[in-house]
Design a protein around this motif. Sequence first.
Motif, PDB file in Angstrom:
ATOM      1  N   ILE A 245       0.841  -1.210   0.000  1.00  0.00           N
ATOM      2  CA  ILE A 245       0.000   0.000   0.000  1.00  0.00           C
ATOM      3  C   ILE A 245       0.865   1.245   0.000  1.00  0.00           C
ATOM      4  O   ILE A 245       1.706   1.444   0.882  1.00  0.00           O
ATOM      5  CB  ILE A 245      -0.961   0.011   1.205  1.00  0.00           C
ATOM      6  CG1 ILE A 245      -1.865  -1.219   1.149  1.00  0.00           C
ATOM      7  CG2 ILE A 245      -1.808   1.285   1.210  1.00  0.00           C
ATOM      8  CD1 ILE A 245      -2.691  -1.426   2.387  1.00  0.00           C
ATOM      9  N   ALA A 246       0.655   2.088  -0.994  1.00  0.00           N
ATOM     10  CA  ALA A 246       1.429   3.324  -1.126  1.00  0.00           C
ATOM     11  C   ALA A 246       0.777   4.491  -0.409  1.00  0.00           C
ATOM     12  O   ALA A 246       1.469   5.331   0.159  1.00  0.00           O
ATOM     13  CB  ALA A 246       1.611   3.667  -2.608  1.00  0.00           C
ATOM     14  N   MET A 247      -0.571   4.564  -0.426  1.00  0.00           N
ATOM     15  CA  MET A 247      -1.227   5.803  -0.007  1.00  0.00           C
ATOM     16  C   MET A 247      -2.629   5.523   0.514  1.00  0.00           C
ATOM     17  O   MET A 247      -3.354   4.692  -0.030  1.00  0.00           O
ATOM     18  CB  MET A 247      -1.302   6.759  -1.207  1.00  0.00           C
ATOM     19  CG  MET A 247      -2.036   8.066  -0.968  1.00  0.00           C
ATOM     20  SD  MET A 247      -2.027   9.146  -2.441  1.00  0.00           S
ATOM     21  CE  MET A 247      -3.275   8.353  -3.465  1.00  0.00           C
ATOM     22  N   VAL A 248      -2.995   6.228   1.560  1.00  0.00           N
ATOM     23  CA  VAL A 248      -4.389   6.368   1.997  1.00  0.00           C
ATOM     24  C   VAL A 248      -4.810   7.783   1.664  1.00  0.00           C
ATOM     25  O   VAL A 248      -4.120   8.745   2.011  1.00  0.00           O
ATOM     26  CB  VAL A 248      -4.532   6.101   3.513  1.00  0.00           C
ATOM     27  CG1 VAL A 248      -5.919   6.507   4.004  1.00  0.00           C
ATOM     28  CG2 VAL A 248      -4.271   4.635   3.823  1.00  0.00           C
ATOM     29  N   ILE A 249      -5.946   7.940   0.961  1.00  0.00           N
ATOM     30  CA  ILE A 249      -6.408   9.274   0.554  1.00  0.00           C
ATOM     31  C   ILE A 249      -7.827   9.496   1.049  1.00  0.00           C
ATOM     32  O   ILE A 249      -8.713   8.676   0.835  1.00  0.00           O
ATOM     33  CB  ILE A 249      -6.302   9.459  -0.977  1.00  0.00           C
ATOM     34  CG1 ILE A 249      -6.775  10.864  -1.378  1.00  0.00           C
ATOM     35  CG2 ILE A 249      -7.035   8.365  -1.745  1.00  0.00           C
ATOM     36  CD1 ILE A 249      -6.461  11.230  -2.821  1.00  0.00           C
ATOM     37  N   MET A 250      -8.029  10.618   1.737  1.00  0.00           N
ATOM     38  CA  MET A 250      -9.327  10.953   2.317  1.00  0.00           C
ATOM     39  C   MET A 250      -9.529  12.461   2.298  1.00  0.00           C
ATOM     40  O   MET A 250      -8.577  13.215   2.494  1.00  0.00           O
ATOM     41  CB  MET A 250      -9.412  10.466   3.768  1.00  0.00           C
ATOM     42  CG  MET A 250      -9.308   8.966   3.944  1.00  0.00           C
ATOM     43  SD  MET A 250      -9.256   8.519   5.699  1.00  0.00           S
ATOM     44  CE  MET A 250      -9.430   6.731   5.589  1.00  0.00           C
ATOM     45  N   GLU A 251     -10.761  12.895   2.085  1.00  0.00           N
ATOM     46  CA  GLU A 251     -11.112  14.304   2.238  1.00  0.00           C
ATOM     47  C   GLU A 251     -11.315  14.609   3.728  1.00  0.00           C
ATOM     48  O   GLU A 251     -11.881  13.772   4.445  1.00  0.00           O
ATOM     49  CB  GLU A 251     -12.401  14.624   1.494  1.00  0.00           C
ATOM     50  CG  GLU A 251     -12.342  14.427  -0.003  1.00  0.00           C
ATOM     51  CD  GLU A 251     -13.734  14.418  -0.601  1.00  0.00           C
ATOM     52  OE1 GLU A 251     -14.163  15.459  -1.127  1.00  0.00           O
ATOM     53  OE2 GLU A 251     -14.399  13.360  -0.528  1.00  0.00           O
ATOM     54  N   PRO A 252     -10.899  15.773   4.202  1.00  0.00           N
ATOM     55  CA  PRO A 252     -11.185  16.128   5.600  1.00  0.00           C
ATOM     56  C   PRO A 252     -12.681  16.054   5.916  1.00  0.00           C
ATOM     57  O   PRO A 252     -13.073  15.531   6.972  1.00  0.00           O
ATOM     58  CB  PRO A 252     -10.661  17.567   5.703  1.00  0.00           C
ATOM     59  CG  PRO A 252      -9.547  17.615   4.698  1.00  0.00           C
ATOM     60  CD  PRO A 252     -10.028  16.767   3.549  1.00  0.00           C
ATOM     61  N   VAL A 253     -13.511  16.578   5.028  1.00  0.00           N
ATOM     62  CA  VAL A 253     -14.959  16.405   5.084  1.00  0.00           C
ATOM     63  C   VAL A 253     -15.362  15.849   3.722  1.00  0.00           C
ATOM     64  O   VAL A 253     -15.131  16.489   2.701  1.00  0.00           O
ATOM     65  CB  VAL A 253     -15.693  17.723   5.372  1.00  0.00           C
ATOM     66  CG1 VAL A 253     -17.208  17.519   5.337  1.00  0.00           C
ATOM     67  CG2 VAL A 253     -15.266  18.299   6.719  1.00  0.00           C
ATOM     68  N   GLN A 254     -15.937  14.654   3.703  1.00  0.00           N
ATOM     69  CA  GLN A 254     -16.229  14.002   2.423  1.00  0.00           C
ATOM     70  C   GLN A 254     -17.414  14.662   1.746  1.00  0.00           C
ATOM     71  O   GLN A 254     -18.487  14.796   2.333  1.00  0.00           O
ATOM     72  CB  GLN A 254     -16.492  12.513   2.634  1.00  0.00           C
ATOM     73  CG  GLN A 254     -16.738  11.768   1.328  1.00  0.00           C
ATOM     74  CD  GLN A 254     -16.852  10.274   1.524  1.00  0.00           C
ATOM     75  OE1 GLN A 254     -16.078   9.673   2.259  1.00  0.00           O
ATOM     76  NE2 GLN A 254     -17.821   9.655   0.862  1.00  0.00           N
ATOM     77  N   ASN A 255     -17.227  15.019   0.483  1.00  0.00           N
ATOM     78  CA  ASN A 255     -18.271  15.720  -0.264  1.00  0.00           C
ATOM     79  C   ASN A 255     -19.366  14.771  -0.740  1.00  0.00           C
ATOM     80  O   ASN A 255     -20.526  14.921  -0.377  1.00  0.00           O
ATOM     81  CB  ASN A 255     -17.645  16.454  -1.451  1.00  0.00           C
ATOM     82  CG  ASN A 255     -18.692  17.120  -2.325  1.00  0.00           C
ATOM     83  OD1 ASN A 255     -19.621  17.744  -1.816  1.00  0.00           O
ATOM     84  ND2 ASN A 255     -18.561  16.971  -3.629  1.00  0.00           N
ATOM     85  N   ALA A 256     -19.010  13.815  -1.606  1.00  0.00           N
ATOM     86  CA  ALA A 256     -20.004  12.906  -2.171  1.00  0.00           C
ATOM     87  C   ALA A 256     -20.670  12.110  -1.060  1.00  0.00           C
ATOM     88  O   ALA A 256     -20.013  11.586  -0.162  1.00  0.00           O
ATOM     89  CB  ALA A 256     -19.353  11.978  -3.186  1.00  0.00           C
ATOM     90  N   GLY A 257     -21.992  12.035  -1.127  1.00  0.00           N
ATOM     91  CA  GLY A 257     -22.759  11.427  -0.050  1.00  0.00           C
ATOM     92  C   GLY A 257     -23.317  12.463   0.897  1.00  0.00           C
ATOM     93  O   GLY A 257     -24.282  12.208   1.602  1.00  0.00           O
TER      94      GLY A 257
END
Length: 483
Positions: A245-257
């Motif tokens: 695993i190279a990367m975990v990517i997340m939005e601080p506040v998730q937009n979609a949904g």
Amino acid sequence: MTAVSSGLSPAELQKAARDHLWLHFTRMSGYRDHEVPIIVRGEGCYLEDANGKRYLDALAGLFAVQIGYSYGDEVGEAAAAQLRELPFYTNWSYAHPRAIELAAEVASLAPGDLNRVFFVNGGSEAVEAAWKLARQYHAARGEHERTAFAQIPGDRVGDTPQPVAGRRWKAISRHVAYHGTTMGALSINGIPALRTPFEPLVPEVLHVRNTNRYHRPPEETDEQFTALLLDELEHTIQSAGPETIAMVIMEPVQNAGGSFLPPEGYFAGVRELCDRYGILLCADEVITGFGRLGAWFGSERYDIRPDLVTCAKGLSSAYASIGAVIATDRVMEPFLESDRMYSHGITFGGHPVQAAIALKNLEIMKRERIVEHVSDEQETFRETLAQLLELPIAGDLRGTGFFYALELVKDKETKETFSEQEREELLRGFLTPRMFEAGLICRADDRGDPVIQISPPLIAQQAEFDAIVGILGEVLTEAWERI
């Protein structure tokens, strides 16, 4: 506002649009018998179409126009000055003053030790570049040459050594999360409907549960929810093989949904897991960066401490197409060796005119105290929007800053949602055209449970808050009566 002439009449514009223009994420068949909305002018938080009708933009041009639409003259002067001085040169092995100045300015605003800036043209490109960078970072450190078990640099003392044989190429993101449309970014997306038409995609991305609390058991505490989320993330890492695993990517506040906020302790736990397994943590701030959450970056507000940040939209308030990946010095370090290079580039990345416009945008945001305005007004905005929860169709209001979503339900007591056919009729068949007809640009979104996304320019005041609630209240009342 008065419409600005393009040289074509409204009728000629309509014909040319139907004959030649292919709109993004748009069912073009919908304009066989209806006019294409043609926006010709903007001022403050408002837009005007070719027929002279005025709209309140409660979506900030897709979460992007932080300073509103009234700074064209000032920004245009900055662009014109740059065009006279140096209309273009590339950042491939060369630099120019505006890219240098903008990189320094972005680094000064970014939280923690984020310090190195790689420019691209937009959000999807930023996500693509971040994934490529994460892959190359691990390779540049020689991880692909290791065998058996070894202690990964950055692990805490006393941690069990992790297997690091082979290359790290995988990414982890969250269900329903949107991260862009290029093939790499699309692979990271957690929205099956967007991914399926283009499969097979870039391997290999795993998706974990997002932070939507609305449909969780009401007796569940924040602590329990956080533990559930982090346990699942760790299980996913272990099942996939941490060494891959190279990367975990997340939005601080998730937009979609619909503006999913992180529960208490969530990002601290994500950071700890990434450290434990030697994985880079990327905060996707294409939307949340540059003031949308009442701080320059959402990573600052939620103390995420990422290794990488992707940004775009608010960097220029969408007055120019520009984005960036911001990295820590630690991530940059392997590429400072004489024989190593981040093998990626884009002709127009850091374009001098784009950079000049972004610099002027940040200057305006500082001068007008835009981020402070969002921080000061966010609670008032939320209280105003909360009036909509009195409607029988309104189930949940989520968000922070100037970034909110209102989830729509069939039954408030049971939180029952709408069927796929009902969503189609409700969102696309009624709400989207009805809001536009009423002079409000919002987004009726069904990437997950159905929500209305509300995210005005960061200059919005109480008058705009009240107008949004007034129009939405009327339209949602009509929608409920049709159910």
